[in-house]
Structures are given as structure tokens and as C-alpha cells.
Design an enzyme around this catalytic site. Structure first.
Site, PDB file in Angstrom:
ATOM      1  N   ASP A  64       0.803  -1.230   0.000  1.00 48.84           N
ATOM      2  CA  ASP A  64       0.000   0.000   0.000  1.00 48.84           C
ATOM      3  C   ASP A  64       0.836   1.281   0.000  1.00 48.84           C
ATOM      4  OD1 ASP A  64       1.041  -0.182   2.526  1.00 48.84           O
ATOM      5  OD2 ASP A  64      -0.862  -0.203   3.597  1.00 48.84           O
ATOM      6  N   HIS A  65       2.131   1.151   0.304  1.00 52.23           N
ATOM      7  CA  HIS A  65       2.943   2.371   0.443  1.00 52.23           C
ATOM      8  C   HIS A  65       3.498   2.856  -0.893  1.00 52.23           C
ATOM      9  CE1 HIS A  65       2.639   2.085   4.722  1.00 52.23           C
ATOM     10  NE2 HIS A  65       3.553   3.010   4.933  1.00 52.23           N
ATOM     11  N   ASP A 119       4.394  -1.674  11.049  1.00 47.92           N
ATOM     12  CA  ASP A 119       3.919  -0.330  10.745  1.00 47.92           C
ATOM     13  C   ASP A 119       3.352   0.228  12.038  1.00 47.92           C
ATOM     14  OD1 ASP A 119       3.010   1.494   8.208  1.00 47.92           O
ATOM     15  OD2 ASP A 119       1.674   1.703   9.933  1.00 47.92           O
ATOM     16  N   ARG A 379      -0.299  12.256  10.845  1.00 45.30           N
ATOM     17  CA  ARG A 379       0.993  12.890  11.138  1.00 45.30           C
ATOM     18  C   ARG A 379       1.145  14.163  10.318  1.00 45.30           C
ATOM     19  NH1 ARG A 379       4.536   7.405  11.730  1.00 45.30           N
ATOM     20  NH2 ARG A 379       3.921   7.075  13.889  1.00 45.30           N
ATOM     21  N   SER A 534      16.042   7.820  14.118  1.00 42.36           N
ATOM     22  CA  SER A 534      14.994   6.863  13.790  1.00 42.36           C
ATOM     23  C   SER A 534      15.363   5.454  14.222  1.00 42.36           C
ATOM     24  CB  SER A 534      14.753   6.860  12.287  1.00 42.36           C
ATOM     25  OG  SER A 534      15.757   6.121  11.656  1.00 42.36           O
ATOM     26  N   ARG A 536      15.649   3.018  12.247  1.00 43.55           N
ATOM     27  CA  ARG A 536      16.130   2.381  11.015  1.00 43.55           C
ATOM     28  C   ARG A 536      17.078   1.201  11.266  1.00 43.55           C
ATOM     29  NH1 ARG A 536      18.039   7.395   8.076  1.00 43.55           N
ATOM     30  NH2 ARG A 536      15.909   7.910   8.653  1.00 43.55           N
TER      31      ARG A 536
HETATM   32 FE1  F3S Z   1      -0.111   4.521   5.101  1.00 44.73          FE
HETATM   33 FE2  F3S Z   1       0.011   6.926   6.128  1.00 44.73          FE
HETATM   34 FE3  F3S Z   1      -1.169   5.020   7.410  1.00 44.73          FE
HETATM   35  S1  F3S Z   1       1.645   5.880   5.060  1.00 44.73           S
HETATM   36  S2  F3S Z   1      -0.208   3.123   6.788  1.00 44.73           S
HETATM   37  S3  F3S Z   1      -1.809   5.867   5.458  1.00 44.73           S
HETATM   38  S4  F3S Z   1       0.141   6.585   8.300  1.00 44.73           S
END
Ligand code: F3S
Length: 640
Positions: A64-65, A119, A379, A534, A536
Site C-alpha cells: 500500500d505504500h 507499521d 501525522r 529513527s 532504522r
Molecule cells: Fe499509510 Fe500513512 Fe497510514 S503511510 S499506513 S496511510 S500513516
């Protein structure tokens, strides 16, 4: 003893430790999820463990990213993820099907289950009563291999919701209110467990908005009870059998308590550049809005988008306000379509994007220079939108829709009647057959790796004695960005450790990589707070690949320290900070590694005979992990 929901789930999954806040506990994990940006490394780590099939009840790999990047790397990543999932028993969610957290809530999350995901917004599944936590890729890989997930036992905060939301106030305003009260650090080491009559007024998608953004409090996770609202939701999602009631016992004790009267809440926003910079929308009314984004894993449910679509229906968005809609899943899209609401959104002038994270990570849809963006996301850190000087306000879908239509933030009192809260249909269309379920036996599936997917190498155990040159000497406050910068070009190499390693310390000392490649191994000397920034993993994996055996520093940042241990680099501290000045670049140092004991002192010796006492803060288990060459080796050895 009367238990909270959190204590019930923790107790039912406890493998090691005692349920005493702050002490270390190991939990059995029922479900895992990954997304593509972190997933490739998690599966490379899982493969390195040599476990044929995942040991969890369910593991899902979502894409999804990164769905819109140019070039071969993205599609190669997706193909690797699809084939490695089929081979090892993981469900694969192809690009475009939806955002991991929305999809997981709709299709897989279960009351009372433990879930970890690579995530940070994995707690979304707390909306149905899962104990869902964000974790590092290596932790997810280990959970898939059947290992316990180790965390400090959290405190439990009871959040009592009283009253009911009124007017334009929404679930988003509940969590924005709490963030304003407690700040982005207020949730560390805590689970927020929601209760009270106000909780019963909220549907599961509304609850999930709150648990999603509980991550911004720094919380371990957030959770709602599993009650009649959960039953309704799971029924609508076509999985009534997944329902199980999960309520706290009468008289359960909590470590802390917060009370929120929902009837007093008004529409709120998080002002730039922190999710806890709470202001009321009333206060910012009149501020011009250049961009509106509705969607993300926080606010992309059917209820969110229907609310926005009904407000936009029959109207036009302001001509100078770029408006984006990203549905959370194809199920949401289908439900909107069958009610004519996709057409309403299109006709309003909004841009309807595919069902992915999209503008949330700057994957298209960055605001104009210096622009104001109203986003239903979670965010608003400076630069995250892809435009460094943009000002992002986090708001509800209602507030965003008003801003889209008027081109400015709008005092809801001037709007007229608030829209009615939509209801979930009794039965939502299923998208289950769009997931790719793994075959019973995946052993014949070929894992396809493009040139950018490189299997993790076997790391050697720590040698008995390290004799290596100091190939880098750095000052205080070296960040993980100094060690391995982010940025699209470099992160595109995240599945290719040999290639990404070429960038290690590139912005600090361009010659470092060449030096250590020539030597084959080396030691890094640093000042205070080495590795801050971070989480990372690559900032430890890259140096490890290049042959860094030890870092000798004045002090270490917490997460980087854990990553050094996990990847088998020996972290040592100067007993006397002044000894930092006695070590020079290029000098050879001998560290008697076998003599290192937890928190004990060893003497390192330079080629010229200078003796440098060094210590460490390793636990016995951590030292064993470093000696094994890292956590993957340690687990492999343990399993024989
Ligand atoms: Fe995707 Fe943004 Fe959520 S990158 S997983 S929609 S915080």
C-alpha cells in the site's frame, strides 16, 4: 482477580515474564501484518531463519505504500512479496486493494487476538478488540517464525468516555483532544483501554480512528471492548463467527484513568508540525486552505468517506483548493459506488485516487510551496507531505470537506446543520476473493527476486578477539541519518544490503566505505548519543555488512543500541570519556571479545600499547545474541 481487557489478552498470551508494569514479558503472537516499505526486509529476515511456513494463525503482506514509484524496483518488490508470501503461507494483499490497517480491520482483525505489524499504526485493529502493536521488521519476522514478542509490560490507562458526540464533532476530535491533553509522549509504556457509556455510542470504524492515532501518543497500543457494536461490524463484514465478547471484569483495576465528556467536544485540528498541537477549528476559521486530503489509514472508512461525500454531493470544491480522496479499501470504494457517491465525489471536482496510502507519504499529492494542507491523516511532521515549507493541519473528514468547499477553514457554527452520522449497511460487499491466499503447500513456489532483492547474508559469530583498525572517528550526536540517510534513492535499496551499504556514512566521510571494503573489517569510535534518531534497522545492517565489528562510544541512543545487538555489532563504552581523545583514525585496536562480560570492564589495547578500559550495558541474553552474530543466528542456533 478482576482483569481489564488488556490484562486478559496479555495473560492469555504470556510466554515469559510476569505482568508487572515495566518488567520484560514475552507474548505469543496470533497474527502479523507487514506493508511493502518495511515488509521486504522482514521477509528477507524470515527467509534467513530457514522456517518453511509461518507459525502464526494468520500473517498478511500488504502492498500500500510504494505503488507509484518509477522504475523496476517497485514492481520487483511487489513480485518478491507476492511469491515469498505464497511460499511461506502468508496472505498477499496486492497493490490497490487498500491500506493495510483498513483492510486488516475489515477482513482479519479479531477480538482478543494479538497482532504485531511492521507499521506504527497497527493499533488500528484495537477498534475490534485486538491487542495490536507496531513493531520492527525483525520482531515481525521472529513472530512469523513462532518466537515470542518481547516488550516491557505496559501500564493500562482507562479512558472513560461519557456522553455522546454532537454537531460536527467526530471520533477524530476525541483523539485530537487526548493528544492535546497528554502530548505525543504521554502514552509511552501504556495501553489506552476505552470504556464507559460514550464508548458504546461509537461504531468500530470510529473506534479505529482513535486506536489508529493512539500511536501518536507514543502508546504501546489502544483497545476498545468487543461488544454489540463489534458484533454489528463483524456481521457487516461477513464474518460473524469472528465475534467474541470481550469486556473488562467488574472492579478491574487500572494504573491510570482519564475521563472525556464527548458532549463537550468541538471540531479540532492539530496545527503544524505536531499531532499534539491542538487548536479548535473555530480559532483557525478563515485561514486559506490550498489542499485537502481525505483518506489515510486514520480516516478512510466507508463511514468517513460517506460523511465527506454527502457534504460534497451536488457542490463544487473551491477552484484553488486541490482536493484528494483516497479510499481505504476497494470495499469502501464499492460501497460508495453502489450509492452513487463516487460519482458525487467526481462531480465535486475532487481527485479520486487509488486505495493506497498515497499523499500520506508524499506518494503524489504534495501541497504547493508554502501551502496550507488540511488532511484527515495522523501525522503532520515538517516535510512529511513532500513539501518542506507546507503547513499541514490534521482534521476530521467533516472539517476537511468544509475546507474543500469554502477554500478555507470554516467555523462549523456558520455552516448550518451537521450531517447525520451514516450507518454501516447490514452486509458490506466482500472483497475477500481479491486477496491472494497461499497454497496449502508452498514448498514448490519459486521466490522471484529482481536485481534489487538480495537475500540476507549469513553473518559470522563474534570473533574471540577483535583486532581491527579504527576506520571512522565521529563526534557527539551522530544520527541514524548520518549513518545511513533516508531519501527515495537510498530507501529504494532497502532490500539490497550490499547496495545500500555503499551509502553508509557517505555524508560524513566519503572515503569510509572504500576504506572498510579494502580492510574487510573495522571499528567505529564515537562520542555521546551515537545513533540517535529513527529506528532504522539498516543503520546497523549496513555497517555490519561492511564489516564493522564494534562501536566504541561515550554513549548510545536506545533504539540504535538495540539494533546493534540484533545485528551482532559489539557496543562498548569508554570507562573514561577522555580516552576518546587517545584513539586516532587508522590506529589498530585489539579488543579481547571473549573477556567481555555483562556490564564488566575489558582493556582494549592500541598497536602502540595504550590501554583503554571499555565497558558495556548488555544483559547476559544480549551478550549471547552479539556473540552469536545477531538475533537471527541466535534464534537459528537455539532451534538447532
Ligand atoms: Fe499509510 Fe500513512 Fe497510514 S503511510 S499506513 S496511510 S500513516
Amino acid at each position: 482477580m478482576a482483569q481489564s481487557i488488556t490484562q486478559k489478552i496479555l495473560a492469555a498470551h504470556l510466554v515469559t515474564g510476569d505482568l508487572v508494569p515495566g518488567s520484560e514479558i514475552g507474548l505469543r503472537i496470533d497474527q502479523t501484518l507487514t506493508q511493502d516499505a518495511t515488509g521486504t526486509m522482514a521477509y528477507l529476515q524470515f527467509e534467513a531463519m530457514g522456517v518453511p511456513r509461518v507459525k502464526t494463525d494468520l500473517s498478511v503482506s500488504y502492498v500500500d505504500h510504494n505503488t507509484l514509484q518509477m522504475g523496476f524496483r517497485n514492481p520487483d518488490d511487489h513480485r518478491y512479496l507476492r511469491t515469498v508470501a505464497a511460499r511461506h503461507g502468508v496472505v498477499f494483499s496486492p497493490p490497490g486493494l487498500g491500506i493495510c490497517h483498513q483492510l486488516h480491520l475489515e477482513n482479519f482483525a479479531k477480538p482478543g487476538a494479538t497482532l504485531i505489524g511492521s507499521d506504527s499504526h497497527t493499533p488500528t485493529a484495537g477498534g475490534v478488540g485486538s491487542l495490536a502493536m507496531g513493531a520492527g521488521g525483525l520482531s515481525v519476522a521472529l513472530a512469523m517464525a513462532g518466537e515470542a514478542y518481547v516488550i516491557p509490560c505496559p501500564k493500562v490507562v482507562r479512558v472513560v468516555l461519557t456522553g455522546a458526540l454532537t454537531g460536527f464533532a467526530s471520533a477524530k476530535d476525541i483523539i485530537l483532544h487526548l493528544l492535546g491533553e497528554l502530548t505525543v509522549k504521554g502514552g509511552v509504556g501504556r495501553v489506552f483501554e476505552y470504556a464507559g457509556p460514550g464508548a458504546a455510542t461509537l461504531s468500530v470504524p470510529e473506534r479505529a480512528v482513535i486506536t489508529n492515532m493512539g500511536a501518536e501518543l507514543g502508546a504501546t497500543t489502544s483497545i476498545f471492548p468487543s461488544d454489540d457494536r463489534t458484533r454489528e461490524f463483524l456481521h457487516a463484514m461477513g464474518r460473524p463467527d469472528d465475534f467474541a465478547e470481550l469486556l473488562p471484569d467488574e472492579g478491574a483495576s487500572y494504573d491510570e484513568e482519564v475521563v472525556i465528556d464527548l458532549s463537550k467536544l468541538e471540531p479540532l485540528a492539530a496545527a503544524p508540525h505536531m499531532p499534539d498541537k491542538r487548536v479548535s477549528v473555530r480559532e483557525i476559521a478563515g485561514l486559506k486552505v490550498d489542499q485537502v486530503c481525505i483518506g489515510s489509514c486514520t480516516n478512510s472508512s466507508y463511514l468517513d468517506l460517506k460523511t465527506a461525500a454527502l457534504m460534497l454531493k451536488g457542490k463544487k470544491v473551491a477552484t484553488d483548493t486541490d482536493t484528494f480522496i483516497s479510499p481505504g479499501s476497494k470495499q469502501v470504494m464499492k460501497m460508495l459506488a453502489r450509492e452513487g457517491l463516487v460519482e458525487a465525489l467526481l462531480d465535486s471536482g475532487a481527485r479520486v485516487l487509488e486505495c493506497t496510502c498515497g499523499p500520506c507519504i508524499g506518494m503524489g499529492g504534495s501541497p504547493v510551496s508554502g501551502g496550507v494542507s488540511a488532511r484527515t491523516y495522523n501525522r503532520n511532521f515538517e516535510g512529511r507531505s513532500g513539501t518542506k515549507d507546507a503547513k499541514v493541519y490534521l482534521v476530521s473528514p467533516q472539517t476537511a470537506a468544509m475546507a474543500a468547499l469554502r477554500g478555507e477553514f470554516t467555523d462549523p457554527a456558520t455552516w448550518g446543520d451537521a450531517p447525520q452520522k451514516p450507518e454501516l449497511p447490514a452486509e458490506a460487499p466482500s472483497i475477500r476473493d481479491m486477496f491472494i491466499f497461499p497454497p496449502e503447500d508452498g514448498s514448490q513456489v519459486a521466490v522471484m527476486r529482481g536485481p534489487n532483492i538480495v537475500a540476507l547474508e549469513d553473518f559470522d559469530p563474534l570473533p574471540d578477539s577483535i583486532t581491527a583498525k579504527i576506520l571512522l572517528k565521529v563526534e557527539d550526536n551522530i544520527t541514524t541519518d548520518h549513518i545511513l540517510p533516508a531519501g527515495a534513492e537510498i530507501t529504494a535499496l532497502r532490500s539490497n544490503i550490499p547496495a545500500i551499504s555503499n551509502h553508509v556514512f557517505g555524508r560524513v566521510d566519503e572515503e569510509f566505505v572504500a576504506r572498510i571494503r579494502a580492510e574487510g573489517q573495522g571499528i567505529i569510535v564515537g562520542g555521546e548519543n551515537y545513533g540517535q534518531g529513527s529506528s532504522r534497522e539498516h543503520a546497523a545492517l549496513g555497517p555490519r555488512h561492511l564489516g564493522v565489528k564494534a562501536v566504541v562510544v561515550k554513549s548510545l541512543a536506545r533504539i540504535h543500541r538495540a539494533n546493534l545487538v540484533n545485528f551482532g555489532i559489539l557496543p562498548l563504552f569508554f570507562v573514561n570519556a577522555e580516552d576518546y581523545d587517545k584513539l586516532a583514525l587508522g590506529e589498530e585496536l585489539t579488543i579481547p571479545a571473549t573477556e567481555v562480560t555483562p556490564t564488566g570492564i575489558v582493556e582494549a589495547v592500541t598497536a602502540s600499547g595504550t590501554r583503554i578500559p571499555l565497558t558495556n550495558d548488555l544483559s547476559p541474553a544480549e551478550l549471547d545474541i552479539v556473540r552469536a552474530g545477531g538475533l537471527l543466528n541466535f534464534v537459528k542456533n537455539k532451534r538447532g
